[in-house]
Write a protein that holds these residues in place. Structure first.
Motif, short mmCIF file in Angstrom:
data_model
loop_
_atom_site.label_atom_id
_atom_site.label_comp_id
_atom_site.label_asym_id
_atom_site.label_seq_id
_atom_site.Cartn_x
_atom_site.Cartn_y
_atom_site.Cartn_z
N MET A 140 54.63 13.87 44.57
CA MET A 140 55.49 15.40 44.55
C MET A 140 55.60 16.29 45.50
SD MET A 140 58.08 15.98 41.91
CE MET A 140 58.60 14.73 41.78
N THR A 141 56.38 16.85 45.97
CA THR A 141 55.87 18.26 46.44
C THR A 141 56.44 19.52 46.01
OG1 THR A 141 58.19 18.86 47.70
CG2 THR A 141 56.41 17.74 48.93
N TYR A 142 56.02 20.38 45.83
CA TYR A 142 56.57 21.64 45.33
C TYR A 142 57.61 21.83 45.06
CZ TYR A 142 56.96 26.57 43.91
OH TYR A 142 56.90 28.10 42.97
N LEU A 143 58.72 21.89 46.54
CA LEU A 143 60.04 21.71 46.37
C LEU A 143 60.49 20.71 45.26
CD1 LEU A 143 62.89 23.32 47.19
CD2 LEU A 143 62.31 21.39 48.92
N ASP A 144 60.03 19.46 44.76
CA ASP A 144 60.30 18.34 44.26
C ASP A 144 60.30 19.14 42.54
OD1 ASP A 144 60.99 17.21 46.56
OD2 ASP A 144 59.21 15.63 45.83
N ALA A 145 59.33 19.90 42.26
CA ALA A 145 59.04 20.09 41.33
C ALA A 145 59.61 21.38 40.97
CB ALA A 145 57.65 20.72 40.79
N LEU A 146 60.18 21.96 41.92
CA LEU A 146 61.48 23.27 41.49
C LEU A 146 62.43 23.12 41.15
CD1 LEU A 146 60.27 25.63 44.22
CD2 LEU A 146 60.07 26.35 41.94
N GLN A 147 62.97 21.95 41.90
CA GLN A 147 64.16 21.42 41.74
C GLN A 147 64.20 20.74 40.59
OE1 GLN A 147 66.71 22.75 43.73
NE2 GLN A 147 67.04 21.71 45.86
N THR A 148 63.27 20.05 40.40
CA THR A 148 63.16 19.22 38.80
C THR A 148 63.14 20.02 37.48
OG1 THR A 148 61.71 17.38 39.74
CG2 THR A 148 61.73 17.25 37.39
N THR A 149 62.73 21.06 37.72
CA THR A 149 62.89 22.43 36.78
C THR A 149 63.78 22.95 36.57
OG1 THR A 149 60.22 22.47 36.80
CG2 THR A 149 61.25 24.27 36.17
N LEU A 150 64.71 22.95 38.23
CA LEU A 150 66.18 23.63 37.43
C LEU A 150 66.88 22.84 37.22
CD1 LEU A 150 67.30 26.18 38.50
CD2 LEU A 150 67.57 25.00 40.81
N ALA A 151 66.52 21.58 37.32
CA ALA A 151 67.73 21.07 36.97
C ALA A 151 68.09 20.38 35.08
CB ALA A 151 67.33 18.77 37.48
N GLY A 152 66.23 20.97 34.78
CA GLY A 152 65.94 21.11 33.70
C GLY A 152 66.53 22.73 32.68
N GLU A 153 66.56 23.35 33.27
CA GLU A 153 66.70 24.78 33.37
C GLU A 153 68.69 24.74 32.64
OE1 GLU A 153 66.45 26.93 31.28
OE2 GLU A 153 63.72 27.33 32.08
N HIS A 154 69.21 24.00 33.71
CA HIS A 154 70.47 23.67 33.86
C HIS A 154 71.03 23.29 31.93
CE1 HIS A 154 71.74 25.46 37.63
NE2 HIS A 154 70.94 24.54 38.27
N ALA A 155 70.06 22.29 32.34
CA ALA A 155 70.75 21.12 31.15
C ALA A 155 70.42 22.13 30.05
CB ALA A 155 70.06 20.10 31.14
N ALA A 156 69.23 22.76 30.02
CA ALA A 156 68.74 23.73 28.90
C ALA A 156 69.70 25.08 28.19
CB ALA A 156 67.24 24.51 28.93
N LEU A 157 70.31 25.62 29.18
CA LEU A 157 71.50 26.38 28.73
C LEU A 157 72.57 25.47 28.83
CD1 LEU A 157 71.34 28.56 32.53
CD2 LEU A 157 70.76 29.37 29.94
N PHE A 158 73.43 24.78 28.93
CA PHE A 158 74.42 23.99 28.19
C PHE A 158 73.60 23.78 26.76
CE2 PHE A 158 76.52 20.71 27.96
CZ PHE A 158 78.29 20.76 28.05
N VAL A 159 72.93 23.11 26.62
CA VAL A 159 72.67 22.93 25.04
C VAL A 159 72.63 23.78 24.26
CG1 VAL A 159 71.31 21.72 24.16
CG2 VAL A 159 71.82 20.21 26.12
N VAL A 160 71.89 24.69 24.75
CA VAL A 160 71.11 26.15 24.08
C VAL A 160 72.34 27.25 23.76
CG1 VAL A 160 70.35 28.12 23.50
CG2 VAL A 160 68.70 26.13 24.54
N GLY A 161 73.25 26.53 24.60
CA GLY A 161 75.05 27.55 24.23
C GLY A 161 75.67 26.76 23.55
#
Length: 139
Positions: free
Chosen positions: A1-22
């Motif tokens: 897994m590349t650093y870019l892949d890890a960033l994208q996975t983490t970004l996807a997690g933040e999108h979900a977190a924002l939706f749920v926390v909102g």
């Protein structure tokens, strides 16, 4: 897994977190549960800031940030029930801590320090939401 892949996975997690926390914030009564409301507001603001930073990091790494989904699975909570809302918020923070732990393992230098700070932030917010301190937040 590349650093870019890890960033994208983490970004996807933040999108979900924002939706749920909102959603959780919208289920919380500011007057009846001011501490929970404040914690969820702080959580939302923190996740939004991290999402924005992740988008910048993805671009710096040569990628196009992954877009947020149209919708995400929402936890079953009873409206204005602080216990179930806090438990759902705790689950979000644990998931984010784990995701950032994955980023820590795939980053170096400043990116790793930033990801470690995000793991610590999620761990502290877990405690605010009723979680217990753990040796390795996000694990």
């Amino acid at each position: 897994m590349t650093y870019l892949d890890a960033l994208q996975t983490t970004l996807a997690g933040e999108h979900a977190a924002l939706f749920v926390v909102g959603y959780l914030g919208a289920q919380t009564s500011q007057s009846r549960s001011p501490q929970l409301y404040a914690t969820l507001r702080e959580s939302y603001d923190g996740h939004r800031d991290r999402r924005d930073r992740l988008e910048d990091l993805v671009r710096e790494a040569g990628g196009e940030p992954v877009a947020a989904g149209a919708s995400y699975e929402l936890p079953q909570v009873r409206s204005e029930d602080p216990t179930t809302i806090a438990a759902a918020g705790l689950a979000v923070e644990r998931a984010c801590g784990a995701t950032y732990g994955f980023l820590v393992a795939n980053a170096t230098g400043h990116g790793r320090r930033w990801a470690v700070a995000a793991v610590v932030d999620s761990g502290l917010r877990e405690i605010d939401l009723g979680g217990r301190p753990r040796t390795f937040p996000g694990r």
